[in-house]
Design a protein around this motif. Structure first.
Motif, PDB file in Angstrom:
ATOM      1  N   ARG A 116      -5.196  -8.107  -2.318  1.00 21.75           N
ATOM      2  CA  ARG A 116      -3.816  -8.578  -2.161  1.00 21.75           C
ATOM      3  C   ARG A 116      -3.589  -9.922  -2.850  1.00 21.75           C
ATOM      4  O   ARG A 116      -2.457 -10.361  -2.992  1.00 21.75           O
ATOM      5  CB  ARG A 116      -3.459  -8.663  -0.675  1.00 21.75           C
ATOM      6  CG  ARG A 116      -3.469  -7.304   0.014  1.00 21.75           C
ATOM      7  CD  ARG A 116      -3.368  -7.420   1.498  1.00 21.75           C
ATOM      8  NE  ARG A 116      -4.536  -8.117   2.024  1.00 21.75           N
ATOM      9  CZ  ARG A 116      -4.807  -8.253   3.330  1.00 21.75           C
ATOM     10  NH1 ARG A 116      -3.981  -7.742   4.219  1.00 21.75           N
ATOM     11  NH2 ARG A 116      -5.877  -8.891   3.732  1.00 21.75           N
ATOM     12  N   ASP A 117      -4.687 -10.569  -3.299  1.00 26.43           N
ATOM     13  CA  ASP A 117      -4.553 -11.822  -4.045  1.00 26.43           C
ATOM     14  C   ASP A 117      -4.141 -11.585  -5.494  1.00 26.43           C
ATOM     15  O   ASP A 117      -3.793 -12.526  -6.202  1.00 26.43           O
ATOM     16  CB  ASP A 117      -5.873 -12.604  -4.019  1.00 26.43           C
ATOM     17  CG  ASP A 117      -6.198 -13.133  -2.625  1.00 26.43           C
ATOM     18  OD1 ASP A 117      -5.268 -13.237  -1.800  1.00 26.43           O
ATOM     19  OD2 ASP A 117      -7.381 -13.422  -2.365  1.00 26.43           O
ATOM     20  N   SER A 118      -4.215 -10.334  -5.933  1.00 26.18           N
ATOM     21  CA  SER A 118      -3.812  -9.974  -7.296  1.00 26.18           C
ATOM     22  C   SER A 118      -2.626  -9.015  -7.218  1.00 26.18           C
ATOM     23  O   SER A 118      -2.737  -7.933  -6.636  1.00 26.18           O
ATOM     24  CB  SER A 118      -4.978  -9.297  -8.027  1.00 26.18           C
ATOM     25  OG  SER A 118      -4.515  -8.590  -9.160  1.00 26.18           O
ATOM     26  N   ALA A 119      -1.512  -9.429  -7.798  1.00 22.16           N
ATOM     27  CA  ALA A 119      -0.313  -8.564  -7.775  1.00 22.16           C
ATOM     28  C   ALA A 119      -0.598  -7.224  -8.439  1.00 22.16           C
ATOM     29  O   ALA A 119      -0.145  -6.178  -7.964  1.00 22.16           O
ATOM     30  CB  ALA A 119       0.852  -9.264  -8.463  1.00 22.16           C
ATOM     31  N   LEU A 120      -1.350  -7.230  -9.529  1.00 24.41           N
ATOM     32  CA  LEU A 120      -1.673  -6.001 -10.239  1.00 24.41           C
ATOM     33  C   LEU A 120      -2.516  -5.059  -9.381  1.00 24.41           C
ATOM     34  O   LEU A 120      -2.226  -3.859  -9.280  1.00 24.41           O
ATOM     35  CB  LEU A 120      -2.427  -6.346 -11.532  1.00 24.41           C
ATOM     36  CG  LEU A 120      -2.781  -5.192 -12.457  1.00 24.41           C
ATOM     37  CD1 LEU A 120      -1.524  -4.546 -13.010  1.00 24.41           C
ATOM     38  CD2 LEU A 120      -3.678  -5.676 -13.583  1.00 24.41           C
ATOM     39  N   ALA A 121      -3.544  -5.589  -8.722  1.00 29.67           N
ATOM     40  CA  ALA A 121      -4.405  -4.761  -7.870  1.00 29.67           C
ATOM     41  C   ALA A 121      -3.628  -4.233  -6.664  1.00 29.67           C
ATOM     42  O   ALA A 121      -3.761  -3.065  -6.286  1.00 29.67           O
ATOM     43  CB  ALA A 121      -5.613  -5.564  -7.410  1.00 29.67           C
ATOM     44  N   GLU A 122      -2.802  -5.097  -6.068  1.00 31.48           N
ATOM     45  CA  GLU A 122      -2.038  -4.675  -4.894  1.00 31.48           C
ATOM     46  C   GLU A 122      -1.042  -3.570  -5.253  1.00 31.48           C
ATOM     47  O   GLU A 122      -0.909  -2.582  -4.523  1.00 31.48           O
ATOM     48  CB  GLU A 122      -1.304  -5.880  -4.296  1.00 31.48           C
ATOM     49  CG  GLU A 122      -0.611  -5.557  -2.994  1.00 31.48           C
ATOM     50  CD  GLU A 122       0.005  -6.781  -2.350  1.00 31.48           C
ATOM     51  OE1 GLU A 122       0.190  -6.748  -1.118  1.00 31.48           O
ATOM     52  OE2 GLU A 122       0.316  -7.754  -3.068  1.00 31.48           O
ATOM     53  N   GLN A 123      -0.362  -3.713  -6.393  1.00 31.89           N
ATOM     54  CA  GLN A 123       0.586  -2.685  -6.835  1.00 31.89           C
ATOM     55  C   GLN A 123      -0.126  -1.365  -7.104  1.00 31.89           C
ATOM     56  O   GLN A 123       0.339  -0.299  -6.713  1.00 31.89           O
ATOM     57  CB  GLN A 123       1.333  -3.154  -8.083  1.00 31.89           C
ATOM     58  CG  GLN A 123       2.327  -2.153  -8.639  1.00 31.89           C
ATOM     59  CD  GLN A 123       3.456  -1.851  -7.668  1.00 31.89           C
ATOM     60  OE1 GLN A 123       3.889  -2.712  -6.928  1.00 31.89           O
ATOM     61  NE2 GLN A 123       3.924  -0.620  -7.665  1.00 31.89           N
ATOM     62  N   SER A 124      -1.266  -1.434  -7.762  1.00 27.13           N
ATOM     63  CA  SER A 124      -2.033  -0.222  -8.063  1.00 27.13           C
ATOM     64  C   SER A 124      -2.492   0.464  -6.783  1.00 27.13           C
ATOM     65  O   SER A 124      -2.396   1.693  -6.648  1.00 27.13           O
ATOM     66  CB  SER A 124      -3.239  -0.576  -8.941  1.00 27.13           C
ATOM     67  OG  SER A 124      -4.064   0.551  -9.100  1.00 27.13           O
ATOM     68  N   LEU A 125      -2.989  -0.311  -5.829  1.00 28.57           N
ATOM     69  CA  LEU A 125      -3.408   0.260  -4.545  1.00 28.57           C
ATOM     70  C   LEU A 125      -2.234   0.895  -3.817  1.00 28.57           C
ATOM     71  O   LEU A 125      -2.352   1.976  -3.237  1.00 28.57           O
ATOM     72  CB  LEU A 125      -4.025  -0.823  -3.659  1.00 28.57           C
ATOM     73  CG  LEU A 125      -5.513  -1.038  -3.780  1.00 28.57           C
ATOM     74  CD1 LEU A 125      -5.952  -2.188  -2.902  1.00 28.57           C
ATOM     75  CD2 LEU A 125      -6.283   0.218  -3.447  1.00 28.57           C
ATOM     76  N   ASP A 126      -1.095   0.209  -3.819  1.00 26.37           N
ATOM     77  CA  ASP A 126       0.105   0.734  -3.175  1.00 26.37           C
ATOM     78  C   ASP A 126       0.466   2.096  -3.759  1.00 26.37           C
ATOM     79  O   ASP A 126       0.762   3.044  -3.020  1.00 26.37           O
ATOM     80  CB  ASP A 126       1.260  -0.249  -3.353  1.00 26.37           C
ATOM     81  CG  ASP A 126       2.489   0.138  -2.556  1.00 26.37           C
ATOM     82  OD1 ASP A 126       3.256   0.994  -3.050  1.00 26.37           O
ATOM     83  OD2 ASP A 126       2.676  -0.401  -1.459  1.00 26.37           O
ATOM     84  N   GLU A 127       0.431   2.213  -5.081  1.00 29.58           N
ATOM     85  CA  GLU A 127       0.758   3.488  -5.739  1.00 29.58           C
ATOM     86  C   GLU A 127      -0.259   4.573  -5.378  1.00 29.58           C
ATOM     87  O   GLU A 127       0.109   5.726  -5.130  1.00 29.58           O
ATOM     88  CB  GLU A 127       0.830   3.288  -7.252  1.00 29.58           C
ATOM     89  CG  GLU A 127       2.034   2.475  -7.688  1.00 29.58           C
ATOM     90  CD  GLU A 127       1.979   2.052  -9.147  1.00 29.58           C
ATOM     91  OE1 GLU A 127       1.030   2.448  -9.871  1.00 29.58           O
ATOM     92  OE2 GLU A 127       2.888   1.308  -9.578  1.00 29.58           O
ATOM     93  N   GLN A 128      -1.545   4.222  -5.347  1.00 28.16           N
ATOM     94  CA  GLN A 128      -2.577   5.202  -5.006  1.00 28.16           C
ATOM     95  C   GLN A 128      -2.421   5.693  -3.566  1.00 28.16           C
ATOM     96  O   GLN A 128      -2.537   6.891  -3.293  1.00 28.16           O
ATOM     97  CB  GLN A 128      -3.973   4.594  -5.198  1.00 28.16           C
ATOM     98  CG  GLN A 128      -4.325   4.320  -6.654  1.00 28.16           C
ATOM     99  CD  GLN A 128      -5.644   3.586  -6.776  1.00 28.16           C
ATOM    100  OE1 GLN A 128      -6.697   4.149  -6.493  1.00 28.16           O
ATOM    101  NE2 GLN A 128      -5.575   2.317  -7.184  1.00 28.16           N
ATOM    102  N   LEU A 129      -2.151   4.768  -2.653  1.00 24.80           N
ATOM    103  CA  LEU A 129      -1.985   5.140  -1.241  1.00 24.80           C
ATOM    104  C   LEU A 129      -0.721   5.971  -1.033  1.00 24.80           C
ATOM    105  O   LEU A 129      -0.727   6.960  -0.295  1.00 24.80           O
ATOM    106  CB  LEU A 129      -1.944   3.882  -0.369  1.00 24.80           C
ATOM    107  CG  LEU A 129      -3.259   3.109  -0.279  1.00 24.80           C
ATOM    108  CD1 LEU A 129      -3.036   1.756   0.392  1.00 24.80           C
ATOM    109  CD2 LEU A 129      -4.314   3.913   0.462  1.00 24.80           C
TER     110      LEU A 129
END
Length: 198
Positions: A116-129
Motif C-alpha cells: 500500500r506504500d506504492s500506488a502502482l502496487a496497490e492499484q495492481s492488487l486492487d485490480e487482481q482482487l
C-alpha cells in the motif's frame, strides 16, 4: 451516437438511495436533456423483466457502497417492495478492502514491505482482487503478483484463507438477510442474486 436519437431513458437505481439522491439523479438527466421516462429501484426493475411475477421474491444486490436485501410481493396487477435491508459499507468495495489488508499483512510478514506504500502496487492488487471476486466460483487458489519499481513479491491465497478473512463481512450480510425476512410471514418463493452480489 447522437443523444437526439434517444427516445426514452429509464433509470435503474440502487434501493438504498434516499429520495433526495433520486431527485438529484433525475435533475442530472434533465440537465443533460435526456428524455427520462421513469425510474425504479433495481429489484423492481428485475421483477418487471421476469416472466413469473406472482408471489414473493427476495433480491440480493451489491455495489461498491452497500449490500441490499429486498423483499418483493407481486400479484396480477402490481409488484411492490415489502421489505428492504441495506448494509452500508458492506458492498463489493468492503470485500476488496478486507482482502487488501490481509495481503498487505502477508507481504509485511514475508518481505517487510507494505504494497500500500506504492500506488502502482496497490492499484495492481486492487485490480487482481476485484477480478478474482467477480468470478462465479471462488474454488481455486488466487495467485497475486505484487510489483513496485524496487521490489516484487508473489503470493498465493487459498480459498479457505479468503473465506476466513471475510467471515465477519459474510456474517453481517447474513444478519441483513434475517432482518429482511423478519418483515414478512410469507417465505420468498424466488431468490434473485445480481452478478455483482454473487
Amino acid at each position: 451516437k447522437s443523444l437526439d436519437s434517444v427516445g426514452a431513458v429509464y433509470l435503474t437505481l440502487p434501493g438504498y438511495l434516499a429520495a433526495s439522491q433520486v431527485q438529484l439523479a433525475r435533475s442530472i438527466m434533465d440537465g443533460a436533456k435526456l428524455p427520462l421516462a421513469g425510474s425504479a429501484i433495481l429489484p423492481l426493475a428485475l421483477a418487471a423483466r421476469s416472466e413469473s411475477r406472482r408471489g414473493t421474491a427476495l433480491v440480493f444486490d451489491a455495489d461498491d457502497h452497500a449490500s441490499t436485501w429486498t423483499l418483493l410481493a407481486a400479484d396480477a396487477k402490481q409488484v411492490r417492495c415489502v421489505g428492504m435491508t441495506s448494509l452500508p459499507n458492506h458492498g463489493v468495495r468492503a470485500w476488496v478492502d478486507r482482502l487488501m489488508e490481509y495481503v498487505a499483512d502477508r507481504c509485511i510478514r514475508l518481505c517487510r514491505r507494505d504494497p500500500r506504500d506504492s500506488a502502482l502496487a496497490e492499484q495492481s492488487l486492487d485490480e487482481q482482487l476485484t477480478t478474482y471476486l467477480s468470478q462465479s466460483r471462488l474454488t481455486k487458489p488466487l495467485s497475486l503478483s505484487v510489483r513496485t519499481e524496487h521490489w516484487f513479491q508473489n503470493l498465493t491465497l487459498l480459498p479457505e484463507e479468503i473465506e476466513k478473512t471475510c467471515t465477519g463481512l459474510a456474517r453481517t450480510v447474513a444478519d441483513g438477510l434475517r432482518q429482511c425476512l423478519a418483515e414478512t410471514t410469507t417465505p420468498p418463493e424466488v431468490l434473485w442474486v445480481t452478478a455483482s452480489a454473487a
